[in-house]
Scaffold this active site. Structure first.
Site, short mmCIF file in Angstrom:
data_model
loop_
_atom_site.label_atom_id
_atom_site.label_comp_id
_atom_site.label_asym_id
_atom_site.label_seq_id
_atom_site.Cartn_x
_atom_site.Cartn_y
_atom_site.Cartn_z
CB THR A 1 -0.82 0.12 1.30
OG1 THR A 1 -1.85 -1.08 1.38
CG2 THR A 1 -1.71 1.21 1.23
N PRO B 1 0.49 6.00 -0.58
CG PRO B 1 1.87 7.75 0.45
CD PRO B 1 1.91 6.41 -0.22
N GLY C 1 -3.92 2.01 -2.75
CA GLY C 1 -4.48 1.03 -1.61
C GLY C 1 -5.40 -0.01 -2.29
CB SER C 2 -8.69 -0.23 -3.32
OG SER C 2 -9.28 -0.40 -1.93
CD GLN D 1 -28.76 -0.87 20.73
OE1 GLN D 1 -27.88 -0.38 20.50
NE2 GLN D 1 -29.96 -0.31 21.15
N GLY E 1 -25.98 -1.83 26.56
CA GLY E 1 -26.79 -0.69 26.75
C GLY E 1 -25.59 0.57 26.84
CD GLU F 1 -4.76 -9.70 4.77
OE1 GLU F 1 -3.99 -9.63 3.45
OE2 GLU F 1 -3.82 -9.94 5.43
#
Length: 386
Positions: free
Chosen positions: A125, A127, A130-131, A341, A344, A368
């Site tokens: 990767t 700057p 990335g993808s 959740q 709470g 990944e």
């Protein structure tokens, strides 16, 4: 490669005891100090965790993909920083050398990687890449028997700990075919590290930039000895890594569900346990069903991965690995959300571990290959097959 069932059962039992006796009690310390204690790292070396995916002939344990997923599933049930310590040695850092390296490269590096004496990171990767990994800009220019590397790598896991990098640089023309994979020693003149990244979660993991300023690397450090093969190597490595992450996601989902059930048993409202309320049970039930579905999927694809020749790309397996990674990492995000959740207001407080696990698992949907990249892999495969 795989261990026989009896030996693997003993190994898995040792890992389970290590997690419960050593790792779980240290979770708060890691969260507070943003560091995995050195004595725990030493214990991980002694247990052989750095080399579970490396064959016995190179000093590793030599697990199959299915067996590795079972161990990863156990490691996923504690703070993810512990898994990160060994993660690059198990997967993306070492597997390129194991799959495509020359015999000399395997003999030189794999035993030290398996022992944990050498931590190796995967540097792909950047700057601006990335993808879209095929668009990397780090350059490698040949000068005699060396290549001169210039560029920056970003978000590199274990870079502060690394003794070497499996690093992708552009040595040829544009596109995937111009990318070459190098083994770059961390102490090379001109290689420097950026400041440690401050992340949303996963405290104790270490990532930072890797800067290359006229770093000279011998041509013999090209993985496999042939330039222009690096992108294929990276993609093969990611198939295995995606299954490993799938198992980690399922392990963490299991831990979060356990924490949620335990809280629902002891917390009382309106004069009874909250776990006796049907709407709370519904959240627990949804998490249990999704966990079982995800873990079944990951195990099935891991067995399919083991059935193909090692190091050979199978488009169908690659597609299924993307399915597993996409489903399980999205699944654990939903399980973590329900866990908060169920707790709470307490679920929003750091004292309860679901709050940190909620932050930790968010990263699983990004590295990944993001969920959207997995969708593209799956969709393109289906269109080709049609």
């Amino acid at each position: 490669m795989a261990l026989d069932d009896d030996t693997f059962h003993l190994l898995k039992g040792s890992v389970q005891r290590f997690i419960q006796d050593r790792l779980v009690p240290a979770e708060d310390q890691v969260e507070e100090h943003d560091e995995v204690p050195p004595e725990i790292v030493s214990d991980m070396k002694e247990l052989g965790l750095f080399g579970i995916s490396i064959p016995e002939e190179y000093g590793g344990i030599g697990l199959s993909m299915a067996q590795e997923c079972e161990v990863a599933h156990e490691l996923g049930q504690t703070a993810l920083a512990f898994r990160s310590v060994v993660g690059t040695n198990i997967g993306i850092g070492s597997q390129g050398i194991l799959m495509d390296g020359t015999p000399e490269q395997k003999r030189e590096y794999l035993p030290r990687i398996a022992s944990g004496d050498l931590v190796v990171s995967f540097a792909l990767t950047e700057p601006d890449a990335g993808s879209d990994a095929a668009s990397i800009k780090t350059r490698g220019v040949r000068e005699g028997n060396e290549y001169v590397l210039n560029g920056t790598k970003r978000f590199i896991t274990n870079a502060p700990r690394a003794g070497a990098f499996t690093l992708m640089a552009r040595t040829e023309g544009p596109g995937p075919g111009g990318i070459t994979a190098f083994i770059v020693p961390a102490g090379s003149p001109g290689l420097t590290l950026g400041k440690p990244d401050r992340k949303m979660g996963q405290r104790g993991t270490k990532t930072c930039d890797v800067n290359l300023d006229n770093v000279r690397v011998a041509a013999q450090n090209i993985i496999g000895g042939q330039p222009g093969k690096g992108f294929k190597t990276a993609m093969k490595v990611l198939d295995r890594g995606r299954l490993h992450i799938s198992a980690i996601a399922c392990g963490m989902a299991r831990r979060i569900l356990q924490e949620s059930v335990a809280y629902a048993q002891q917390r009382k409202q309106f004069g009874q346990r909250i776990g006796d309320f049907q709407l709370v049970q519904a959240m627990l039930a949804d998490s249990q069903a999704e966990l079982l579905a995800g873990w079944s999927l990951a195990q099935q694809v891991a067995r399919r991965y083991d059935a193909k020749p090692f190091g050979v790309t199978d488009p169908e397996v690659s597609m299924q690995a993307s399915c597993a990674k996409m489903f399980t990492t999205e699944m654990v995000g939903r399980v973590a959300d329900r866990g908060v959740q169920v707790h709470g207001g307490a679920g929003y407080i750091n004292e309860y571990k679901v709050e940190r696990f909620y932050r930790d698992v968010r990263l699983l949907r990004l590295y990944e290959g993001t969920t959207q990249i997995q969708q593209m892999v799956i969709g393109k495969h289906l269109m080709r097959e049609a």
